[in-house]
Design a protein around this motif. Structure first.
Motif, PDB file in Angstrom:
ATOM      1  N   VAL A 122       0.847  -1.196   0.000  1.00  0.00           N
ATOM      2  CA  VAL A 122       0.000   0.000   0.000  1.00  0.00           C
ATOM      3  C   VAL A 122       0.885   1.251   0.000  1.00  0.00           C
ATOM      4  O   VAL A 122       2.043   1.197   0.399  1.00  0.00           O
ATOM      5  N   GLU A 123       0.291   2.341  -0.467  1.00  0.00           N
ATOM      6  CA  GLU A 123       0.977   3.640  -0.414  1.00  0.00           C
ATOM      7  C   GLU A 123      -0.036   4.707  -0.056  1.00  0.00           C
ATOM      8  O   GLU A 123      -1.244   4.430   0.034  1.00  0.00           O
ATOM      9  N   ALA A 124       0.439   5.920   0.170  1.00  0.00           N
ATOM     10  CA  ALA A 124      -0.433   7.021   0.588  1.00  0.00           C
ATOM     11  C   ALA A 124      -1.598   7.183  -0.390  1.00  0.00           C
ATOM     12  O   ALA A 124      -1.400   7.218  -1.604  1.00  0.00           O
ATOM     13  N   GLY A 125      -2.799   7.268   0.148  1.00  0.00           N
ATOM     14  CA  GLY A 125      -3.991   7.451  -0.690  1.00  0.00           C
ATOM     15  C   GLY A 125      -4.720   6.168  -1.012  1.00  0.00           C
ATOM     16  O   GLY A 125      -5.866   6.205  -1.474  1.00  0.00           O
ATOM     17  N   ASP A 126      -4.092   5.013  -0.805  1.00  0.00           N
ATOM     18  CA  ASP A 126      -4.769   3.738  -1.077  1.00  0.00           C
ATOM     19  C   ASP A 126      -5.877   3.498  -0.058  1.00  0.00           C
ATOM     20  O   ASP A 126      -5.733   3.820   1.123  1.00  0.00           O
ATOM     21  N   PHE A 127      -6.969   2.888  -0.501  1.00  0.00           N
ATOM     22  CA  PHE A 127      -8.048   2.518   0.413  1.00  0.00           C
ATOM     23  C   PHE A 127      -7.671   1.232   1.142  1.00  0.00           C
ATOM     24  O   PHE A 127      -7.217   0.265   0.515  1.00  0.00           O
ATOM     25  N   ILE A 128      -7.880   1.220   2.464  1.00  0.00           N
ATOM     26  CA  ILE A 128      -7.668  -0.034   3.196  1.00  0.00           C
ATOM     27  C   ILE A 128      -8.994  -0.602   3.699  1.00  0.00           C
ATOM     28  O   ILE A 128      -9.054  -1.722   4.195  1.00  0.00           O
ATOM     29  N   GLY A 129     -10.073   0.177   3.563  1.00  0.00           N
ATOM     30  CA  GLY A 129     -11.377  -0.311   3.993  1.00  0.00           C
ATOM     31  C   GLY A 129     -12.415   0.787   3.895  1.00  0.00           C
ATOM     32  O   GLY A 129     -12.111   1.916   3.491  1.00  0.00           O
ATOM     33  N   THR A 130     -13.650   0.456   4.237  1.00  0.00           N
ATOM     34  CA  THR A 130     -14.751   1.429   4.142  1.00  0.00           C
ATOM     35  C   THR A 130     -15.551   1.455   5.437  1.00  0.00           C
ATOM     36  O   THR A 130     -15.584   0.484   6.187  1.00  0.00           O
ATOM     37  N   VAL A 131     -16.185   2.611   5.655  1.00  0.00           N
ATOM     38  CA  VAL A 131     -17.105   2.794   6.783  1.00  0.00           C
ATOM     39  C   VAL A 131     -18.360   3.438   6.222  1.00  0.00           C
ATOM     40  O   VAL A 131     -18.279   4.460   5.534  1.00  0.00           O
ATOM     41  N   ARG A 132     -19.520   2.837   6.477  1.00  0.00           N
ATOM     42  CA  ARG A 132     -20.775   3.431   6.019  1.00  0.00           C
ATOM     43  C   ARG A 132     -21.159   4.545   7.000  1.00  0.00           C
ATOM     44  O   ARG A 132     -21.566   4.297   8.121  1.00  0.00           O
ATOM     45  N   GLU A 133     -20.948   5.793   6.550  1.00  0.00           N
ATOM     46  CA  GLU A 133     -21.154   6.925   7.462  1.00  0.00           C
ATOM     47  C   GLU A 133     -22.622   7.323   7.550  1.00  0.00           C
ATOM     48  O   GLU A 133     -23.162   7.524   8.630  1.00  0.00           O
ATOM     49  N   THR A 134     -23.274   7.490   6.382  1.00  0.00           N
ATOM     50  CA  THR A 134     -24.722   7.700   6.340  1.00  0.00           C
ATOM     51  C   THR A 134     -25.255   6.749   5.270  1.00  0.00           C
ATOM     52  O   THR A 134     -24.483   6.058   4.605  1.00  0.00           O
ATOM     53  N   SER A 135     -26.559   6.743   5.095  1.00  0.00           N
ATOM     54  CA  SER A 135     -27.138   5.853   4.074  1.00  0.00           C
ATOM     55  C   SER A 135     -26.707   6.274   2.670  1.00  0.00           C
ATOM     56  O   SER A 135     -26.837   5.525   1.715  1.00  0.00           O
ATOM     57  N   VAL A 136     -26.159   7.498   2.540  1.00  0.00           N
ATOM     58  CA  VAL A 136     -25.771   8.032   1.229  1.00  0.00           C
ATOM     59  C   VAL A 136     -24.256   7.979   1.026  1.00  0.00           C
ATOM     60  O   VAL A 136     -23.769   7.707  -0.070  1.00  0.00           O
ATOM     61  N   VAL A 137     -23.485   8.250   2.090  1.00  0.00           N
ATOM     62  CA  VAL A 137     -22.035   8.411   1.949  1.00  0.00           C
ATOM     63  C   VAL A 137     -21.277   7.251   2.583  1.00  0.00           C
ATOM     64  O   VAL A 137     -21.527   6.883   3.726  1.00  0.00           O
ATOM     65  N   GLU A 138     -20.344   6.725   1.800  1.00  0.00           N
ATOM     66  CA  GLU A 138     -19.434   5.697   2.304  1.00  0.00           C
ATOM     67  C   GLU A 138     -18.056   6.325   2.470  1.00  0.00           C
ATOM     68  O   GLU A 138     -17.489   6.845   1.525  1.00  0.00           O
ATOM     69  N   GLN A 139     -17.551   6.324   3.709  1.00  0.00           N
ATOM     70  CA  GLN A 139     -16.204   6.852   3.942  1.00  0.00           C
ATOM     71  C   GLN A 139     -15.184   5.800   3.528  1.00  0.00           C
ATOM     72  O   GLN A 139     -15.295   4.639   3.922  1.00  0.00           O
ATOM     73  N   ARG A 140     -14.214   6.218   2.728  1.00  0.00           N
ATOM     74  CA  ARG A 140     -13.149   5.302   2.309  1.00  0.00           C
ATOM     75  C   ARG A 140     -11.914   5.623   3.147  1.00  0.00           C
ATOM     76  O   ARG A 140     -11.373   6.723   3.044  1.00  0.00           O
ATOM     77  N   ILE A 141     -11.524   4.682   3.967  1.00  0.00           N
ATOM     78  CA  ILE A 141     -10.393   4.919   4.875  1.00  0.00           C
ATOM     79  C   ILE A 141      -9.101   4.775   4.070  1.00  0.00           C
ATOM     80  O   ILE A 141      -8.849   3.743   3.441  1.00  0.00           O
ATOM     81  N   MET A 142      -8.274   5.854   4.090  1.00  0.00           N
ATOM     82  CA  MET A 142      -7.082   5.913   3.237  1.00  0.00           C
ATOM     83  C   MET A 142      -5.803   5.791   4.064  1.00  0.00           C
ATOM     84  O   MET A 142      -5.776   6.165   5.240  1.00  0.00           O
ATOM     85  N   VAL A 143      -4.761   5.301   3.403  1.00  0.00           N
ATOM     86  CA  VAL A 143      -3.425   5.288   4.015  1.00  0.00           C
ATOM     87  C   VAL A 143      -2.969   6.752   4.113  1.00  0.00           C
ATOM     88  O   VAL A 143      -3.019   7.484   3.119  1.00  0.00           O
ATOM     89  N   PRO A 144      -2.523   7.209   5.293  1.00  0.00           N
ATOM     90  CA  PRO A 144      -2.139   8.622   5.442  1.00  0.00           C
ATOM     91  C   PRO A 144      -0.952   9.000   4.555  1.00  0.00           C
ATOM     92  O   PRO A 144      -0.162   8.150   4.145  1.00  0.00           O
ATOM     93  N   TYR A 145      -0.843  10.298   4.295  1.00  0.00           N
ATOM     94  CA  TYR A 145       0.245  10.841   3.478  1.00  0.00           C
ATOM     95  C   TYR A 145       1.598  10.511   4.120  1.00  0.00           C
ATOM     96  O   TYR A 145       1.786  10.637   5.323  1.00  0.00           O
ATOM     97  N   GLY A 146       2.554  10.059   3.296  1.00  0.00           N
ATOM     98  CA  GLY A 146       3.896   9.761   3.793  1.00  0.00           C
ATOM     99  C   GLY A 146       4.094   8.333   4.256  1.00  0.00           C
ATOM    100  O   GLY A 146       5.190   7.975   4.700  1.00  0.00           O
ATOM    101  N   VAL A 147       3.058   7.491   4.167  1.00  0.00           N
ATOM    102  CA  VAL A 147       3.173   6.087   4.595  1.00  0.00           C
ATOM    103  C   VAL A 147       3.162   5.186   3.361  1.00  0.00           C
ATOM    104  O   VAL A 147       2.278   5.281   2.516  1.00  0.00           O
TER     105      VAL A 147
END
Length: 588
Positions: free
Chosen positions: A129-154
């Motif tokens: 993985v590198e910065a910006g890659d998705f490592i998983g998702t969190v359903r925040e609301t019924s409309v929006v899915e948060q995509r959890i990203m690798v932080p910058y510099g990792v």
């Protein structure tokens, strides 16, 4: 940790001594009440601090403590539906602690620490993985899915990945990097004054469809573009921003009320949860972040609010979403800048604004764009920024309007005369412009019709000719015009009243699809072209002006999408029949 003492207090500006080890833009805690501030100037061991809370009662000798961190926002699940102040303090959580009036020195985390989110991993142990890659998702609301990203510099390989329910502080993954193991959680922090990085900025090539006819047809904004909406008091800036927030083709909306009246912000806070999102049928708040910084809140926090908003917007852009940011209004932000500059005793520029007003505005607007985001997979995100400007007395020659116009590519000039005539949106078609037309005309040709740009050009030409003819009419009267000129005036009136006038409170007229906009343009131009031909064949101008079909053309805007084609054919046939009657020739 750098500690000093207060030497001088001047409104929101505090001078502290003994701060030699502190850095520019460090966040500090001022006095025993622990008010939040930010260092904006250093002289030897003296630091000038803008305090984001009320400073009355502070005096020399009180302690100042640097956190040695720049002003940052917390980015993670819980942002959507939240209402923050200018420095990302959640107003609903503060209200539970201190009641309806904000108390000084309240320390509340931006994202709720006790709420658990269901994390679904999308990578497995051993994956690079590198910065910006998705490592998983969190359903925040019924409309929006948060995509959890690798932080910058990792950058490295996944050593461990979890699934299940976690708070924003929990570790959900461990990445093995060249510098050792790095823990990754659901939340990351980012300094607000620094733009989030991306791989590449793309040229603007597609429009941000808004469903507002004067915008989409005449003065479109590109996805990832910037627009300014200057206008005097009462000309409809806030209504236009509400319409764009509701109807623009954006996945996420970030709305910044920067120094607005408290009652206007209250309207926004009350209306947005009740507005139905046309795309999903859910509440519009389910894809919205609100930042409320009213005019009675401390002035320094107003200066920070637009940076807080655009950093949150960039975070969602990095996930690959299309984000629309509304800043209402950048004039109030510039006034906060002017007040702080005056207290710092800097050399004033035009009208007392600091000399760096233009560069600060540019730094804000330049963070918009259509970009290729970080990450190993190709992904595009767009951040479009629409800033309202409130020039005093509606005079756009003042410095904030002029500095904004040098940066933005779309200018929707609001006109109080149109607003008083109840013509909404009150965008003046003679003074407004869009510099994106050349870039996005190919998109309209391909996705709507090859006639779109030509029809738009004909309508603009008629409106410009009407403005010239109006000067003659005001001097010598309508009867002095030739029949073709009278017809031009009537066609232009039809464009103004039937096409450009749009009722935001009408359930059908509030949004117009591109197909319907094209058919409306065609009907108005068909009336003009056929009538001009009839004039050449000897028809009388009064008969052409008073045809009953003109009312049907005007009411076409209220036709629902499923009846567009049938109604268009019917009106076109009726138009030809009535023109034949006026001409008195069966073969016409």
């Amino acid at each position: 940790m750098s500690k000093g003492t207060i030497k001088k207090v001047a409104g929101p500006l505090v001078i502290a001594e003994g701060m030699r080890d502190a850095n520019m833009f460090d966040v500090v805690r001022v006095s025993r009440q622990r008010l939040i501030g930010e260092i904006i100037e250093m002289h030897g061991d003296e630091a000038s601090i803008q305090v984001y809370e009320e400073t009355s009662g502070l005096g020399p000798g009180e302690p100042v403590e640097s956190t040695e961190m720049p002003l940052s926002v917390e980015l993670g699940p819980g942002l959507i539906t939240s209402i923050y102040d200018g420095i990302q303090r959640p107003l609903d959580d503060i209200m539970k602690i201190s009641g309806n009036n904000l108390k000084r020195g309240v320390e509340v985390p931006s994202l709720k620490r006790d709420k658990k989110w269901n994390f679904v991993p999308t990578v497995k142990a051993g994956d690079p993985v590198e910065a910006g890659d998705f490592i998983g998702t969190v359903r925040e609301t019924s409309v929006v899915e948060q995509r959890i990203m690798v932080p910058y510099g990792v950058k490295g390989t996944i050593k461990e990945i979890k699934s299940g329910e976690f708070t924003v502080e929990d570790t959900v993954a461990v990445v093995t990097t060249a510098d050792g193991d790095k823990e990754v959680g659901l939340m990351q922090k980012w300094p607000v004054r620094r733009g989030r990085p991306y791989k590449k900025k793309l040229p603007p090539s597609m429009p941000l469809i808004t469903g507002q006819r004067v915008v989409d047809a005449f003065f479109p904004i590109a996805k990832g573009g910037v627009a300014a909406v200057p206008g005097p008091f009462g000309s409809g800036k806030t209504v236009i921003q509400h319409q764009l927030a509701k109807w623009a083709e954006a996945d996420i909306v970030v709305y910044i009320g920067c120094g607005e009246r408290g009652n206007e912000m209250t309207d926004v806070l009350n209306e947005f949860p009740e507005l139905k999102d046309p795309k999903t049928g859910k509440s519009l708040m389910e894809r919205t972040v609100l930042i409320a910084n009213t005019s009675d809140m401390p002035v320094a926090a107003r200066e920070a609010s637009i940076y807080t908003g655009i950093t949150i917007a960039e975070y969602f852009r990095d996930m690959g979403y299309s984000v629309a940011l509304m800043a209402d209004s950048t004039s109030r932000w510039a006034e906060a800048l002017r007040e702080m500059s005056g207290r710092l005793e800097e050399m004033p520029g035009e009208e007392g604004y600091p000399a760096y007003l233009g560069s600060r505005l540019a730094q804000f607007y330049e963070r918009a764009g259509h970009v290729v985001t970080l990450g190993s997979e190709y992904r595009e995100g767009a951040l479009s920024v629409i800033g309202a400007v409130s020039p005093p007395g509606g005079d756009i020659s003042e410095p904030v309007s002029q500095a904004t116009l040098r940066i933005v590519k779309v200018f929707w000039g609001l006109d109080s005369d149109l607003a008083y005539k109840r013509h909404f949106p009150a965008i003046n078609w003679l003074t407004s412009y869009s510099l994106y037309l050349d870039n996005i005309s190919a998109w309209f040709d391909k996705n709507v019709s090859e006639e779109w740009m030509a029809d738009r050009q004909k309508m603009m030409a008629l409106l410009q000719e009407e403005a010239e003819l109006n000067e003659i009419v005001q001097m010598v009267g309508m009867d002095a015009l030739s029949a073709p000129d009278r017809l031009k005036m009537e066609a232009a009136r039809s464009i103004r009243e039937d096409f450009l006038h749009q009722n935001s409170f009408h359930e059908v007229d509030t949004y117009t699809s591109l197909k319907k906009q094209l058919l409306m343009m065609k009907l108005v131009l068909a009336y003009y072209d056929l009538s001009m031909e009839a004039l050449k064949n000897g028809a009388g101008i009064h008969g052409l002006i008073n045809m009953p079909v003109r009312e049907q053309i005007g009411r076409y805007k209220y036709i629902t999408e499923d009846r567009l084609d049938a109604e268009y054919d019917k009106i076109l046939h009726q138009l030809q029949v009535e023109i034949e009657d006026v001409c008195g020739r069966e073969d016409f």
